[in-house]
Design a protein around this motif. Structure first.
Motif, mmCIF file in Angstrom:
data_model
loop_
_atom_site.group_PDB
_atom_site.id
_atom_site.type_symbol
_atom_site.label_atom_id
_atom_site.label_comp_id
_atom_site.label_asym_id
_atom_site.label_seq_id
_atom_site.Cartn_x
_atom_site.Cartn_y
_atom_site.Cartn_z
ATOM 1 N N ARG A 83 -5.531 81.092 63.196
ATOM 2 C CA ARG A 83 -4.878 82.107 62.603
ATOM 3 C C ARG A 83 -4.705 82.086 61.272
ATOM 4 O O ARG A 83 -4.894 83.235 60.679
ATOM 5 N N ILE A 84 -4.382 81.034 60.580
ATOM 6 C CA ILE A 84 -4.125 80.833 59.433
ATOM 7 C C ILE A 84 -5.363 81.178 58.681
ATOM 8 O O ILE A 84 -5.393 82.007 57.681
ATOM 9 N N GLY A 85 -6.599 80.587 59.190
ATOM 10 C CA GLY A 85 -7.962 81.013 58.682
ATOM 11 C C GLY A 85 -8.296 82.628 58.623
ATOM 12 O O GLY A 85 -8.760 82.998 57.639
ATOM 13 N N VAL A 86 -7.781 82.943 59.579
ATOM 14 C CA VAL A 86 -8.280 84.550 59.896
ATOM 15 C C VAL A 86 -7.526 85.280 58.790
ATOM 16 O O VAL A 86 -8.022 86.223 58.147
ATOM 17 N N LYS A 87 -6.291 84.880 58.618
ATOM 18 C CA LYS A 87 -5.134 85.672 58.004
ATOM 19 C C LYS A 87 -5.739 85.590 56.518
ATOM 20 O O LYS A 87 -5.516 86.457 55.510
ATOM 21 N N ALA A 88 -5.802 84.316 56.241
ATOM 22 C CA ALA A 88 -6.437 84.103 54.669
ATOM 23 C C ALA A 88 -7.869 84.841 54.415
ATOM 24 O O ALA A 88 -8.050 85.257 53.304
ATOM 25 N N LEU A 89 -8.597 84.961 55.408
ATOM 26 C CA LEU A 89 -9.895 85.677 54.993
ATOM 27 C C LEU A 89 -9.559 87.073 54.889
ATOM 28 O O LEU A 89 -10.330 87.788 53.928
ATOM 29 N N VAL A 90 -8.742 87.803 55.572
ATOM 30 C CA VAL A 90 -8.195 89.113 55.453
ATOM 31 C C VAL A 90 -7.759 89.362 54.152
ATOM 32 O O VAL A 90 -7.923 90.248 53.320
ATOM 33 N N TRP A 91 -6.888 88.392 53.570
ATOM 34 C CA TRP A 91 -6.198 88.520 52.363
ATOM 35 C C TRP A 91 -7.407 88.182 51.387
ATOM 36 O O TRP A 91 -6.978 89.030 50.211
ATOM 37 N N PHE A 92 -8.046 87.370 51.347
ATOM 38 C CA PHE A 92 -9.120 87.250 50.300
ATOM 39 C C PHE A 92 -9.823 88.535 50.089
ATOM 40 O O PHE A 92 -10.052 88.866 48.882
ATOM 41 N N GLU A 93 -10.283 89.297 50.987
ATOM 42 C CA GLU A 93 -11.308 90.398 51.157
ATOM 43 C C GLU A 93 -10.450 91.469 50.468
ATOM 44 O O GLU A 93 -10.781 92.509 49.597
ATOM 45 N N VAL A 94 -9.027 91.671 50.880
ATOM 46 C CA VAL A 94 -8.312 92.719 50.314
ATOM 47 C C VAL A 94 -8.003 92.507 48.745
ATOM 48 O O VAL A 94 -8.401 93.218 48.130
ATOM 49 N N ALA A 95 -7.660 91.459 48.523
ATOM 50 C CA ALA A 95 -7.274 91.049 47.060
ATOM 51 C C ALA A 95 -8.699 91.113 46.125
ATOM 52 O O ALA A 95 -8.536 91.628 44.951
#
Length: 460
Positions: A83-95
């Motif tokens: 879950r940490i990995g998925v949430k990190a990728l979502v944040w990365f894409e948005v930022a």
């Protein structure tokens, strides 16, 4: 006043002797002076910065491995790590997308390349090939394959952070599956290695002022200060956009975690100045991991989000690429339509991922974007050769802060942030950096426990 002068001198000497921030700041100023007054001598000092970077890179891969393995094993839940990995990728894409859009908006408003009327025939396209070494950006399938290690030793030998992450995830998952009863000595050994690596980093960091001095002297000696006047408008736009983006990051950090980005900047000012001076965020990755752990972020979040962000969350590079693309178009007299600028965003969303470690990656991404548009001469990318090195400081600082904010945000989302510890550390109160905690020995079977109790009773 006369009696106060010696006191001030002693205080300044003590500060210079004990404060890494002061040492690096003085080294940066001295490097600029040497590069300006003696350019030849300045360019010969580059090995000081390169040697320091090599020493730091030798410990990054094993450190990431140890932090991720212990993080997974201590979390006790592989799903939480996923879950940490998925949430990190979502944040990365948005930022990174926000960074691209802000860059395009600023370039449209300010138009840093307008009025230059550059004749593309006077540019040398081969200079770009020399910068990139004839390389190319990886396709999606190639990128995925390159992230998978061909051997355990090769992942560390090549210093491929993504391959080391994959290997660490497999080892951490195996430790969770086997449990401490079957492999009781493995996790304590990994934690001890991690402790040794952090100590080695402390030794290497004592050379940081020399590295900054050499890198700054080389930069000014090679390019001089005239590049700032030649590309002044472009530099101002990129740095201004980076500042706006960091302000937005600070607002997001405050809203999502209650923490202050400015307090974090003060907390990590030594590392940020070092990254600024050496134009490399890799030189401070170990120290940043250590400080994020001290600021209440759990090992698994730090070990996964920060290293992954070095490949997937290049906010500073996104700003530079978006502004640079419009600068090139404006300089050669090409007016990009809204649809073409949307194409720029979509292409850069793909090409800006996985740029870390690829020589001349910014020019490869720019070349791919220009080729996709089909209206800008390919040789026009050479316009940015003279200013690229000046942009490194902006890219490195923005990338680094963007990834650290990502660690805090994702940690908060996953419940992996000790808010009390974070508030204490960022408020300037010193607490001990977290050292690896030995894993307790497995509980002996009932028969063994009874035997132990019997021996203890007998001895009494």
């Amino acid at each position: 006043m006369v009696g106060g002068a010696p006191v001030l001198i002693r205080r300044a000497a003590r500060l210079l002797r004990t404060s890494l921030f002061t040492q690096v700041a003085v080294a940066l100023v001295l490097g600029i002076i040497v590069g300006r007054l003696w350019p030849g001598a300045g360019t010969s000092l580059q090995p000081l910065g390169d040697g320091f970077t090599r020493l730091i890179k030798t410990v990054i891969a094993p450190l990431v491995f140890c932090v991720v393995v212990t993080g997974i094993a201590k979390a006790g839940n592989l799903k939480a790590f996923g879950r940490i990995g998925v949430k990190a990728l979502v944040w990365f894409e948005v930022a990174s997308t926000v960074a691209l859009l802000i860059g395009l908006l600023a370039a449209n408003v300010v138009s840093p390349g307008s009025g230059m009327h550059v004749d593309v025939s006077t540019l040398d396209p081969s200079a770009v090939d020399a910068k990139t070494g004839g390389g190319h950006l990886l396709s999606t399938s190639e990128f995925i394959l390159e992230a998978l290690p061909t051997s355990a030793v090769g992942a560390f030998a090549d210093n491929s952070i993504l391959q080391v992450l994959v290997l660490a995830c497999l080892v951490g998952a195996a430790l969770l599956h086997l449990g401490q009863t079957k492999v009781p000595a493995v996790l304590p050994a990994v934690e001890q290695v991690q402790h040794v690596i952090f100590t080695v980093v402390g030794y290497v960091m004592r050379l940081a002022p020399l590295a900054v001095f050499g890198a700054a002297a080389n930069l000014i000696g090679q390019y001089g200060l005239k590049v700032i006047t030649t590309y002044g408008k472009l530099i101002a736009v990129c740095y201004g956009v980076a500042l706006v983006f960091l302000v937005l990051l600070g607002v997001a950090l405050r809203l999502l975690t209650g923490l202050s980005l400015w307090s974090f900047v003060r907390y990590t000012r030594e590392e940020l100045l070092l990254a600024l001076g050496t134009a490399s965020s890799e030189t401070v990755m170990p120290r940043m991991m250590e400080k994020l752990r001290a600021a209440g972020c759990r090992d698994d979040a730090v070990g996964l989000v920060l290293p992954t962000g070095y490949s997937f969350n290049l906010d500073g590079a996104s700003i530079y690429l978006s502004v640079g693309t419009l600068f090139i178009a404006q300089a050669v007299g090409v007016d990009l339509s809204i649809s073409q600028q949307i194409t720029v965003v979509l292409v850069l969303m793909l090409t800006s991922k996985g740029m870390a470690g690829v020589p001349g990656s910014a020019f490869l991404a720019l070349s791919a974007t220009v080729s996709t548009l089909g209206v800008i001469p390919a040789g026009a990318v050479a316009l940015l050769l003279g200013v690229d090195r000046i942009m490194d400081s902006m890219r490195v600082t923005t990338n680094l802060l963007g990834n650290c904010v990502a660690v805090f945000v994702v940690s908060r989302w996953e419940g992996a942030l000790d808010a009390e510890a974070a508030g204490t550390v960022l408020a300037g109160q010193r607490i001990a950096l977290p050292a690896p905690v030995p894993v307790s020995d497995p509980v002996p079977p009932p028969s063994e426990a009874a035997e132990v109790n019997h021996k203890v009773s007998a001895s009494d």
